[in-house]
Write a protein that holds these residues in place. Sequence first.
Motif, PDB file in Angstrom:
ATOM      1  N   ASN A   1       0.825  -1.207   0.000  1.00 49.28           N
ATOM      2  CA  ASN A   1       0.000   0.000   0.000  1.00 49.28           C
ATOM      3  C   ASN A   1       0.861   1.260   0.000  1.00 49.28           C
ATOM      4  O   ASN A   1       0.511   2.258  -0.626  1.00 49.28           O
ATOM      5  CB  ASN A   1      -0.970  -0.007   1.179  1.00 49.28           C
ATOM      6  CG  ASN A   1      -2.235  -0.734   0.840  1.00 49.28           C
ATOM      7  OD1 ASN A   1      -3.140  -0.161   0.256  1.00 49.28           O
ATOM      8  ND2 ASN A   1      -2.292  -2.015   1.159  1.00 49.28           N
TER       9      ASN A   1
ATOM     10  N   ASP B   1       0.897   4.210  -2.734  1.00 52.07           N
ATOM     11  CA  ASP B   1       0.807   5.638  -2.408  1.00 52.07           C
ATOM     12  C   ASP B   1       1.947   6.425  -3.053  1.00 52.07           C
ATOM     13  O   ASP B   1       1.718   7.482  -3.626  1.00 52.07           O
ATOM     14  CB  ASP B   1       0.834   5.854  -0.889  1.00 52.07           C
ATOM     15  CG  ASP B   1      -0.455   5.442  -0.211  1.00 52.07           C
ATOM     16  OD1 ASP B   1      -1.489   5.308  -0.912  1.00 52.07           O
ATOM     17  OD2 ASP B   1      -0.435   5.239   1.014  1.00 52.07           O
TER      18      ASP B   1
ATOM     19  N   ALA C   1      -7.061   3.140  -4.312  1.00 50.80           N
ATOM     20  CA  ALA C   1      -6.682   2.386  -3.105  1.00 50.80           C
ATOM     21  C   ALA C   1      -7.671   1.243  -2.860  1.00 50.80           C
ATOM     22  O   ALA C   1      -7.276   0.130  -2.511  1.00 50.80           O
ATOM     23  CB  ALA C   1      -6.619   3.310  -1.899  1.00 50.80           C
TER      24      ALA C   1
END
Length: 193
Positions: free
Chosen positions: A85, A89, A177
Amino acid sequence: MMQNSKDNIRQKLLQTGRRLVAEKGAAFLTARKLSEASGCSIGTIYNQFASMDDFVAEQNELTLDELYAYLSQVGGRPYGYRNINLYADFFRQFVAANRQLWFLFYNFHLNLNGYRLSIGYRRRLVKFGCLVRPDLTAMFPRIDTKRLKTSQKVLETALTALSALSAAGGGNDNRSALLLNTYLAGMMMLNKE
């Protein structure tokens, strides 16, 4: 001395093209516009690059090098879900900061039409898999090597597409996301089989 001059011209063209794309967009990048902005003739451009596709490929190699350097900042311990993750980002941040250059890269890949990528270009693409491999291995310890490589490629493709989606939405898109985490949840299910 002659080689140095050719290298200088090549670098000048690459820098000028990069600036044109960053300021005006990928659609603005033509041999004529590059010639006007650089002060080099169209003939000089084609003496340096066999085609505009070759020119764009070298631009993309520069973008890939910058992206790799940026993503290399990620990778804390422990490996796994959190790091993937974090990569996503960072990927989105890079794309948001370099939207036009990213669209040049993305559109080039959508329209390869038989264009043969150089070995150096392909190696740059493979390097990204090396960044996330430890995280995927930590998340999916029972996955075999073939499925791991396939998972890496799917993840790289997903990050590329999600970043383009995010950039099109201004860089602050929670859908990307959500889609990434849906993919990771699906991978976890496959790992349990």
